[in-house]
Scaffold this motif. Structure first.
Motif, mmCIF file in Angstrom:
data_model
loop_
_atom_site.group_PDB
_atom_site.id
_atom_site.type_symbol
_atom_site.label_atom_id
_atom_site.label_comp_id
_atom_site.label_asym_id
_atom_site.label_seq_id
_atom_site.Cartn_x
_atom_site.Cartn_y
_atom_site.Cartn_z
ATOM 1 N N LYS A 1 110.352 -39.429 -5.806
ATOM 2 C CA LYS A 1 111.345 -39.668 -4.742
ATOM 3 C C LYS A 1 112.445 -40.621 -5.194
ATOM 4 O O LYS A 1 113.627 -40.314 -5.064
ATOM 5 C CB LYS A 1 110.664 -40.257 -3.486
ATOM 6 C CG LYS A 1 109.668 -39.371 -2.814
ATOM 7 C CD LYS A 1 109.254 -39.919 -1.463
ATOM 8 C CE LYS A 1 108.796 -41.360 -1.494
ATOM 9 N NZ LYS A 1 107.598 -41.563 -2.338
ATOM 10 N N SER A 2 112.057 -41.789 -5.693
ATOM 11 C CA SER A 2 113.058 -42.794 -6.078
ATOM 12 C C SER A 2 113.933 -42.294 -7.214
ATOM 13 O O SER A 2 115.148 -42.512 -7.221
ATOM 14 C CB SER A 2 112.372 -44.105 -6.469
ATOM 15 O OG SER A 2 111.726 -44.672 -5.351
ATOM 16 N N THR B 1 114.719 -39.201 -7.856
ATOM 17 C CA THR B 1 115.652 -38.213 -7.298
ATOM 18 C C THR B 1 116.802 -38.902 -6.586
ATOM 19 O O THR B 1 117.974 -38.526 -6.767
ATOM 20 C CB THR B 1 114.910 -37.289 -6.314
ATOM 21 O OG1 THR B 1 113.863 -36.602 -7.009
ATOM 22 C CG2 THR B 1 115.854 -36.271 -5.704
ATOM 23 N N SER C 1 113.911 -41.729 3.339
ATOM 24 C CA SER C 1 112.505 -41.689 2.955
ATOM 25 C C SER C 1 111.756 -42.784 3.691
ATOM 26 O O SER C 1 112.325 -43.819 4.054
ATOM 27 C CB SER C 1 112.347 -41.879 1.441
ATOM 28 O OG SER C 1 112.537 -43.245 1.094
ATOM 29 N N GLY D 1 106.674 -38.062 -0.088
ATOM 30 C CA GLY D 1 105.888 -37.782 -1.274
ATOM 31 C C GLY D 1 105.029 -38.977 -1.630
ATOM 32 O O GLY D 1 105.359 -40.115 -1.283
ATOM 33 N N PHE E 1 112.462 -37.418 3.454
ATOM 34 C CA PHE E 1 112.057 -37.180 2.069
ATOM 35 C C PHE E 1 110.713 -37.867 1.872
ATOM 36 O O PHE E 1 110.627 -39.096 1.924
ATOM 37 C CB PHE E 1 113.120 -37.748 1.129
ATOM 38 C CG PHE E 1 113.016 -37.290 -0.297
ATOM 39 C CD1 PHE E 1 112.562 -36.021 -0.615
ATOM 40 C CD2 PHE E 1 113.409 -38.126 -1.334
ATOM 41 C CE1 PHE E 1 112.499 -35.588 -1.927
ATOM 42 C CE2 PHE E 1 113.357 -37.711 -2.654
ATOM 43 C CZ PHE E 1 112.893 -36.433 -2.951
ATOM 44 N N ILE F 1 107.905 -33.822 -1.822
ATOM 45 C CA ILE F 1 107.827 -33.703 -3.273
ATOM 46 C C ILE F 1 106.469 -34.214 -3.743
ATOM 47 O O ILE F 1 105.929 -35.173 -3.193
ATOM 48 C CB ILE F 1 108.994 -34.473 -3.942
ATOM 49 C CG1 ILE F 1 109.077 -34.187 -5.434
ATOM 50 C CG2 ILE F 1 108.899 -35.972 -3.672
ATOM 51 C CD1 ILE F 1 110.342 -34.743 -6.099
ATOM 52 N N HIS G 1 107.302 -44.179 4.234
ATOM 53 C CA HIS G 1 105.871 -43.918 4.192
ATOM 54 C C HIS G 1 105.252 -44.019 5.581
ATOM 55 O O HIS G 1 104.057 -43.798 5.743
ATOM 56 C CB HIS G 1 105.179 -44.914 3.249
ATOM 57 C CG HIS G 1 105.387 -44.580 1.806
ATOM 58 N ND1 HIS G 1 106.217 -45.322 0.990
ATOM 59 C CD2 HIS G 1 104.899 -43.577 1.031
ATOM 60 C CE1 HIS G 1 106.210 -44.795 -0.230
ATOM 61 N NE2 HIS G 1 105.421 -43.740 -0.224
ATOM 62 N N ASP H 1 116.513 -45.420 1.683
ATOM 63 C CA ASP H 1 115.180 -45.409 1.088
ATOM 64 C C ASP H 1 114.345 -46.500 1.741
ATOM 65 O O ASP H 1 114.636 -47.693 1.581
ATOM 66 C CB ASP H 1 115.298 -45.641 -0.424
ATOM 67 C CG ASP H 1 113.968 -45.472 -1.142
ATOM 68 O OD1 ASP H 1 113.000 -44.992 -0.511
ATOM 69 O OD2 ASP H 1 113.892 -45.835 -2.336
#
Length: 321
Positions: A40-41, A43, A183, A34, A32, A200, A185, A152
């Motif tokens: 993101k968080s 969602t 998710s 974005g 995931f 997203i 980065h 996450d």
């Protein structure tokens, strides 16, 4: 399985998540992605029942999170590793969580060993490093042996061994037929871990496809050419969508032309080619291209400098650039 249907979240006049629909399927790792502020968080919080949708719905294994009688057995999540009682030990924190679902202490011991917390299990969580806090959060997520796992930024603060461990853990869980949604980065890690990506931007889904399809969909043919007179290739290769970067006097990168055509042109024009290397677009490159119009918070250089490479567009022959 996670299923979102026209999921929407508004905070006053701001729409954080705008009618998104997607499915996270079992048996594969779904990433995931974005930019910051993309939704993101929000969602993930709605998936876990921590925020109520303004519209639409999201279910886990066929039901909203709050409708599951034993949610820890259905879904385990790491959303905020700091959400712990800092004066409790890791062992007692896990025991308290386990008690809410009748999970035996033997399972507590299993996840402690699995996550590498054995040496610090009896220490207070308040003294944990960021990486050890992440390991505890993952232990909580795995406590109920759930069918669905949501993580996450799971590698945040972990050392290289820990990062590799999370990568293998996610893939092993998916190989067991579980749903894995994470998710990050760190594009390099996502490229190594995920099978499928959901991207997203500004609260809307802008990509939902296998990772290689996303990379291929953003890339043009790009070739590194090392030759005695590489610039002599530019006019014969001119055309719409063709561009070049001069990296060194005898080294250029040409975008928009396949290697075979470059080789044929070099032979025809008498240019001696030492290297002709097709270049694969990275996930990071594809992601940056995909989200360039969706970034809400832009960063700028403090002191602009001369670029290392000169970018030029090769004009169509007979036209001025």
């Amino acid at each position: 399985m996670i299923e979102a249907q026209t999921l929407t979240k508004r905070y006053g006049a701001k729409t954080a998540v705008d009618s998104v629909s997607f499915t996270v399927r079992p048996g594969r790792v779904t990433g995931f992605l974005g930019p910051n502020g993309a939704g993101k968080s929000t969602t993930m919080r709605m998936i876990m029942g921590l925020d109520n949708p303004s519209g639409g719905q999201v279910t886990i294994n066929g039901r909203p999170y709050a409708k599951h009688k034993a949610p820890l057995h259905e879904v385990g999540a790491l959303l905020d590793a700091k959400a712990v009682h800092t004066k409790r030990s890791a062992y007692n924190h896990l025991r308290a969580m386990a008690a809410t679902h009748g999970i035996p202490n033997s399972r507590v011991n299993e996840v402690i060993e699995l996550t590498g917390l054995g040496a610090v299990a009896k220490k207070r969580v308040g003294g944990f490093s960021l990486g050890m806090g992440q390991r505890l959060g993952i232990a909580v997520a795995l406590l109920g042996d759930p069918q669905t796992v949501i993580l996450d930024e799971p590698v945040n603060g972990l050392d290289p061994e820990g990062v590799q461990w999370v990568r293998h853990l996610a893939r092993d869980l998916a190989a067991e037929g579980r749903t894995v949604f994470l998710s990050s980065h760190l594009m390099s890690e996502m490229a190594l871990t995920a099978d499928h990506l959901i991207v997203i931007g500004r609260g809307r889904i802008i990509a939902d496809a296998p990772i290689q399809d996303i990379i291929d969909g953003q890339s043009k043919a790009r070739v590194r050419v090392r030759a005695d007179r590489p610039q002599d290739l530019l006019n014969p290769l001119a055309g719409d969508g063709v561009s070049s970067q001069i990296l060194e006097p005898e080294l250029i990168e040409i975008t928009g032309v396949d290697p075979r055509r470059i080789a044929e042109t070099a032979q025809r024009t008498g240019v001696l080619v030492y290297e002709l290397t097709p270049l694969q677009l990275s996930l990071e490159d594809a992601y940056m291209q995909l989200t360039q119009a969706e970034v809400e918070y832009q960063s700028h250089s403090l002191s602009p400098t001369t670029p290392e490479a000169t970018q030029i567009t090769i004009p169509v022959e007979g036209r001025r650039p």
